[in-house]
Scaffold this motif. Structure first.
Motif, mmCIF file in Angstrom:
data_model
loop_
_atom_site.group_PDB
_atom_site.id
_atom_site.type_symbol
_atom_site.label_atom_id
_atom_site.label_comp_id
_atom_site.label_asym_id
_atom_site.label_seq_id
_atom_site.Cartn_x
_atom_site.Cartn_y
_atom_site.Cartn_z
ATOM 1 N N ASN A 84 4.528 -7.962 3.436
ATOM 2 C CA ASN A 84 3.435 -6.930 2.925
ATOM 3 C C ASN A 84 3.402 -5.440 3.690
ATOM 4 N N THR A 85 2.340 -4.817 3.624
ATOM 5 C CA THR A 85 2.114 -3.594 4.150
ATOM 6 C C THR A 85 2.090 -3.791 5.611
ATOM 7 N N GLY A 86 1.267 -4.807 5.970
ATOM 8 C CA GLY A 86 1.370 -5.004 7.669
ATOM 9 C C GLY A 86 2.530 -5.336 8.318
ATOM 10 N N GLY A 87 3.514 -5.947 7.544
ATOM 11 C CA GLY A 87 4.702 -6.226 7.834
ATOM 12 C C GLY A 87 5.713 -4.927 8.035
ATOM 13 N N ILE A 88 5.559 -4.395 7.001
ATOM 14 C CA ILE A 88 6.380 -3.098 7.006
ATOM 15 C C ILE A 88 6.048 -1.897 7.976
ATOM 16 N N VAL A 89 4.633 -1.723 8.153
ATOM 17 C CA VAL A 89 4.190 -0.804 9.091
ATOM 18 C C VAL A 89 4.574 -1.499 10.626
ATOM 19 N N ALA A 90 4.409 -2.616 10.703
ATOM 20 C CA ALA A 90 5.001 -3.025 12.250
ATOM 21 C C ALA A 90 6.294 -3.113 12.285
ATOM 22 N N GLY A 91 7.118 -3.420 11.436
ATOM 23 C CA GLY A 91 8.467 -3.707 11.668
ATOM 24 C C GLY A 91 9.065 -1.969 11.788
ATOM 25 N N ILE A 122 17.348 -5.210 16.783
ATOM 26 C CA ILE A 122 17.419 -5.751 15.404
ATOM 27 C C ILE A 122 16.323 -7.007 15.225
ATOM 28 N N PRO A 123 16.828 -7.881 16.028
ATOM 29 C CA PRO A 123 16.061 -9.242 15.988
ATOM 30 C C PRO A 123 14.486 -8.925 16.185
ATOM 31 N N LEU A 124 14.127 -7.909 17.085
ATOM 32 C CA LEU A 124 12.870 -7.490 17.017
ATOM 33 C C LEU A 124 12.104 -7.116 15.824
ATOM 34 N N GLY A 125 12.891 -6.111 15.239
ATOM 35 C CA GLY A 125 12.555 -5.534 14.119
ATOM 36 C C GLY A 125 12.135 -6.466 13.005
ATOM 37 N N PHE A 126 13.296 -7.389 12.904
ATOM 38 C CA PHE A 126 12.989 -8.727 11.688
ATOM 39 C C PHE A 126 11.567 -9.439 12.083
ATOM 40 N N LEU A 127 11.628 -9.612 13.322
ATOM 41 C CA LEU A 127 10.324 -10.581 13.920
ATOM 42 C C LEU A 127 9.167 -9.752 13.826
ATOM 43 N N ALA A 128 9.069 -8.281 13.916
ATOM 44 C CA ALA A 128 7.971 -7.695 13.669
ATOM 45 C C ALA A 128 7.447 -7.507 12.151
ATOM 46 N N VAL A 129 8.402 -7.362 11.414
ATOM 47 C CA VAL A 129 7.929 -7.501 9.915
ATOM 48 C C VAL A 129 7.472 -8.990 9.564
ATOM 49 N N ILE A 130 8.167 -10.117 10.030
ATOM 50 C CA ILE A 130 7.517 -11.214 9.868
ATOM 51 C C ILE A 130 6.087 -11.561 10.418
ATOM 52 N N ILE A 131 5.976 -11.272 11.658
ATOM 53 C CA ILE A 131 4.606 -11.380 12.196
ATOM 54 C C ILE A 131 3.525 -10.698 11.477
ATOM 55 N N ASN A 185 0.807 -1.231 -0.214
ATOM 56 C CA ASN A 185 -0.076 0.154 -0.139
ATOM 57 C C ASN A 185 0.944 1.193 -0.024
ATOM 58 N N PRO A 186 1.010 2.085 -1.090
ATOM 59 C CA PRO A 186 1.812 3.013 -1.468
ATOM 60 C C PRO A 186 1.860 4.191 -0.127
ATOM 61 N N LYS A 187 0.534 4.591 0.323
ATOM 62 C CA LYS A 187 0.282 5.596 1.100
ATOM 63 C C LYS A 187 0.869 5.264 2.640
ATOM 64 N N ALA A 188 0.460 3.950 3.109
ATOM 65 C CA ALA A 188 0.834 3.352 4.379
ATOM 66 C C ALA A 188 2.357 3.165 4.533
ATOM 67 N N THR A 189 2.953 2.891 3.437
ATOM 68 C CA THR A 189 4.341 2.416 3.615
ATOM 69 C C THR A 189 5.073 3.530 3.366
ATOM 70 N N ARG A 190 4.576 4.828 2.513
ATOM 71 C CA ARG A 190 5.319 6.010 2.470
ATOM 72 C C ARG A 190 5.366 6.689 3.644
ATOM 73 N N ILE A 191 4.335 6.549 4.363
ATOM 74 C CA ILE A 191 4.207 7.367 5.583
ATOM 75 C C ILE A 191 5.377 6.876 6.709
ATOM 76 N N VAL A 192 5.145 5.618 6.808
ATOM 77 C CA VAL A 192 6.162 4.959 7.975
ATOM 78 C C VAL A 192 7.452 5.130 7.394
ATOM 79 N N GLY A 193 7.518 4.948 6.265
ATOM 80 C CA GLY A 193 9.181 4.976 5.677
ATOM 81 C C GLY A 193 9.444 6.366 5.593
ATOM 82 N N ALA A 194 8.808 7.316 5.418
ATOM 83 C CA ALA A 194 9.421 8.970 5.363
ATOM 84 C C ALA A 194 9.484 9.068 6.637
#
Lengths: 676, 108
Positions: free
Chosen positions: A479-486, A634-643, A141-150
């Motif tokens: 996916n989007t959920g993983g990116i936002v969570a991570g 770092i491990p938590l970040g990876f885990l968050a993307v996966i979950i 999802n471009p909007k959601a990932t752009r917001i968290v990424g930015a």
């Protein structure tokens, strides 16, 4: 633990107020030399900016120099971005004060580029356009990932930026003695001029010029230091081991155990591990943050969008590794050279963190503090360090501004519906906003301990940015959920762990140390030997739960009371009138002045924490025991993307996977994407 | 980012791409694992194997120093090995896929 302060704090060390010499390292009668050299370097970069400004028309020109930078040029620019004042001045300083451990520290910064080379550079070139969030938005999802990424990019850049601004202000003050505020504003205005008018074209060329100057200056110094030993490594190190100043420094660091060591043993100890690093876990945690964080730093990632193809991206990392690695090998000679030529005591006298080692070495090689050439060389190294700060800040501002303009404004607010002219305007307005912010924060943070900010920047980049970028490129189900969570969990964990780590100021400890310095320590009784004990719980060495492990210690003899500064000053003042010899008297006066300065510092510390008992996070002592949060975050970040990805399945992200994966591997369509 | 009009799934499933993917993955992640392993040997050695690191082998030069210098050599070697492999093998395979992209992936 007095030497085990945070490992990523080199820039922070620059930023402690106590280090600022009043008049500056360059003596006033040679000040004109400093201004001449500074003027020449600034003039050169301004000319480059003027030429570059004519070539910046579109958003692509502004953000990525139109993809027209060659691999070799980009390699130098990456090296320029990376060899900030921290690594140039800081690592040479660490080696000059702590020997081997300082050199070991530099290794991680080079190894970090292997991650960039193998798994990040080429896919990013093939998938991305201007920013990190472009990669995240590709199949999500471009909007959601752009917001968290930015937001993450802006967070990382701001942390790094603040440390650079504060460090830069103090550095310029220490070197040439102009006011902190003026230094910060000068850095900010120059940087704005480069970015605003010349965009990425100017930023890249300023980095290239600065990197070439830096490497040239280092090579000249190393040749001057090493040539007398016929370029033989053992012969050079032999003289380091045999140097009385080095031996005295080791004896000072080791304290009591040094009493039974011979001079040769003390000198050799300088080449052995353990003078600076005390906690191996902390070092592993730092290593993780470096190896994963570098690949997630937005201003480094952005560099890969400036080359036309993946092949050029690859070439640029290889060049960068050759330059950065070669430079770090040189720091061994710069550091050890300043330890024997200038002496650790003198270096630490100008700046506790050792940051002045390389500039002072330059001054010595040119003929010393009273010579024209010596001051010219000092001014040259100082000017290069100054250019370094301006250039690194320019890169960071460009990264933050692109996230603001390209991701948040164009991508999210305007939904990609903008004209090319509007894009450039948005980019320039964002640059002014970020630049003004950087100057304001820089001035507001005067005298603050910003040591933890560089550590934070790397930690957030490693725990949030890298897991998201890596998994969206290499894992189909991401996916989007993983990116936002991570992004959220990685950033949050890294920041909160640093907030409760030893990097923060703990009033109780500050008070205890200051009182100890002022009043001395009482006599202690003989202590029996301590046996090694394992930690009570598995995590006890990392967080404050149960008792940590205990290292074995030999029995200690009773120690007499140590006098504090107050007592020492009284004694020195008493003795002063009785000294007849003029030279001795001058020395005694100098010592007294130093004692008084230390006393003022301790009293200032006491005043700062007056009435406070808790740190910013409400703790009396660190809850998290490591300086760097990487090991946990770092491990938590990876885990968050996966979950996150598994919880919120997204069909579109998986359908787009083949397209992304084929493109990142082959580069089909990459040239086209760059053209828009 | 506008998608190109190709059948990406077909390209992905093509044996040529699968071949590239297999070779590249094995090589990259293997090299990555080795480099991380070799890097962490340095802090671990410096912390837990101090006697070994202190052993002098060339005048004042000890094993610790040689090992730290070897980290540079290893990092540069990895860079050279990867770049050779990528230039000679991966780029050639990728070029073949790009050349045949229209044919394999044809218009949807």
């Amino acid at each position: 633990m007095k030497h085990s302060f945070s490992l990523l704090t080199l820039l922070g060390l620059l930023a402690q107020p106590a280090l600022a010499a009043e008049a500056g390292a360059v003596s006033p009668e040679y000040r004109f030399l400093t201004f001449a050299v500074f003027g020449a370097i600034i003039g050169l970069t301004m000319f480059v900016t003027y030429v570059a400004a004519k070539r910046v028309h579109s958003a692509a020109d502004f953000y990525t120099a139109g993809g027209g930078i060659s691999g070799l040029q980009n390699g130098w620019a990456i090296a320029g971005d990376y060899l900030s004042a921290a690594s140039f001045l800081g690592i040479a300083g660490l080696i000059s004060l702590y020997g081997y451990d300082g050199f070991m520290y530099s290794v991680g910064w080079l190894v970090a580029y292997i991650t960039v080379l193998l798994v990040i550079a080429e896919p990013c070139r093939n998938i991305g356009k201007y920013t990190l969030a472009d990669i995240l938005a590709y199949r999500n999802n471009p909007k959601a990932t752009r917001i968290v990424g930015a937001l993450s990019v802006i967070t990382v850049s701001t942390f790094y930026l603040t440390a650079q601004m504060v460090g830069g202000g103090v550095l310029v003050k220490t070197l040439i003695g102009i006011d902190y505020e003026i230094s910060v504003v000068t850095v900010g205005v120059l940087m704005l001029a480069y970015v605003l008018f010349g965009g990425m074209v100017a930023s890249t060329w300023v980095q290239i010029i600065k990197a070439v100057l830096l490497v040239t200056a280092s090579i000249v110094l190393v040749i001057a230091v090493w040539a007398p030993y016929g370029f033989s490594l053992p012969a050079f190190l032999e003289s380091v081991v045999g140097d009385a100043k080095v031996q005295a420094q080791v004896a000072k660091i080791l304290g009591d155990p040094a009493k039974n060591m011979s001079a040769a043993e003390l000198g050799q100890r300088f080449l052995e591990p353990g003078l600076f690093f005390k906690d191996p876990l902390d070092q592993v945690s730092l290593g993780l943050a470096l190896v994963f964080g570098t690949a997630g730093l937005p201003h480094i990632l952005m560099r890969f969008f400036t080359v036309p193809t993946a092949q050029e991206a690859r070439k640029s990392v290889i060049w960068a590794m050759a330059i950065i690695g070669g430079f770090y090998v040189l720091t061994l000679f710069l550091g050890m050279g300043s330890a024997i030529k200038v002496g650790s005591a003198t270096i630490a006298g100008v700046d506790k963190g050792g940051n002045m080692a390389a500039p002072l070495l330059a001054q010595f090689i040119g003929g010393g503090a009273d010579s024209m050439l010596g001051n010219f060389m000092l001014a040259f190294v100082a000017a290069v360090a100054f250019a370094t700060i301006v250039a690194v800040v320019a890169g960071l501002v460009l990264a933050a501004a692109s996230a603001m303009a390209h991701d948040l404004y164009v991508g999210v607010i305007r939904g990609e519906h903008v004209t090319p002219a509007e894009q450039v305007t948005a980019a320039r307005i964002s640059t002014v906003i970020v630049g003004a912010l950087a100057i304001t924060i820089g001035i507001a943070a005067k005298g603050q301990n910003v040591a933890h900010l560089v550590a934070l920047a790397f930690a957030v980049a490693a725990s949030a940015n890298l897991p998201c970028v890596l998994l969206t490129l290499y894992w189909k189900k991401c996916n989007t959920g993983g990116i936002v969570a991570g992004m959220i969990i990685g950033t949050f964990t890294a920041i909160s762990l640093v907030m409760v780590s030893p990097n923060m100021t703990y009033p109780e400890k500050v008070r205890k140390d200051a009182n100890k310095a002022l009043n001395g320590t009482p006599a202690s009784e003989a202590k029996p030997a301590v046996e090694a004990k394992p930690a009570e719980y598995f995590f006890s060495d990392i967080i404050a739960i149960g008792k940590g492990s205990v290292k074995a210690k030999p029995a200690e003899d009773a120690k007499p009371a140590q006098p504090g500064l107050i007592e020492k000053i009284a004694k020195a003042e008493e003795k002063l009138p009785t000294i007849a010899d003029a030279a001795d008297k001058a020395k005694a006066e100098k010592d007294l002045a130093k004692l008084k300065k230390d006393k003022a510092k301790a009293e200032e510390d006491l005043k700062k924490v007056e009435g406070q008992t808790e740190s910013m996070a409400g703790l009396t002592e660190p809850w998290f025991k490591l300086k760097n949060p990487g090991l946990i975050s770092i491990p938590l970040g990876f885990l968050a993307v996966i979950i996150g990805s598994l919880l919120f399945r997204d069909r579109r992200a998986e359908e787009m996977w083949e397209e992304l994966y084929v493109r990142q591997n082959t580069g089909i369509g990459a040239a086209k994407a760059a053209a828009h | 980012m506008s998608s190109m009009n190709l059948n990406w799934a077909a390209i992905e499933a093509d044996p040529k791409f699968q071949n590239l993917h297999r070779r590249k993955s094995r090589f990259l992640w293997g090299l990555m694992a080795f480099s991380v392993f070799y890097y962490f040997l340095l802090p671990i050695g410096a912390a837990y194997y101090q006697e070994l690191f202190k052993t002098q082998i060339w005048g004042p030069v000890n094993i610790g120093l040689v090992f730290a210098l070897s980290e540079f050599i290893v990092a540069w070697s990895i860079a050279v090995i990867y770049s050779k492999k990528a230039n000679q093998e991966f780029d050639v395979l990728a070029a073949e896929i790009i050349a045949n992209a229209q044919q394999i992936g044809g218009k949807k």
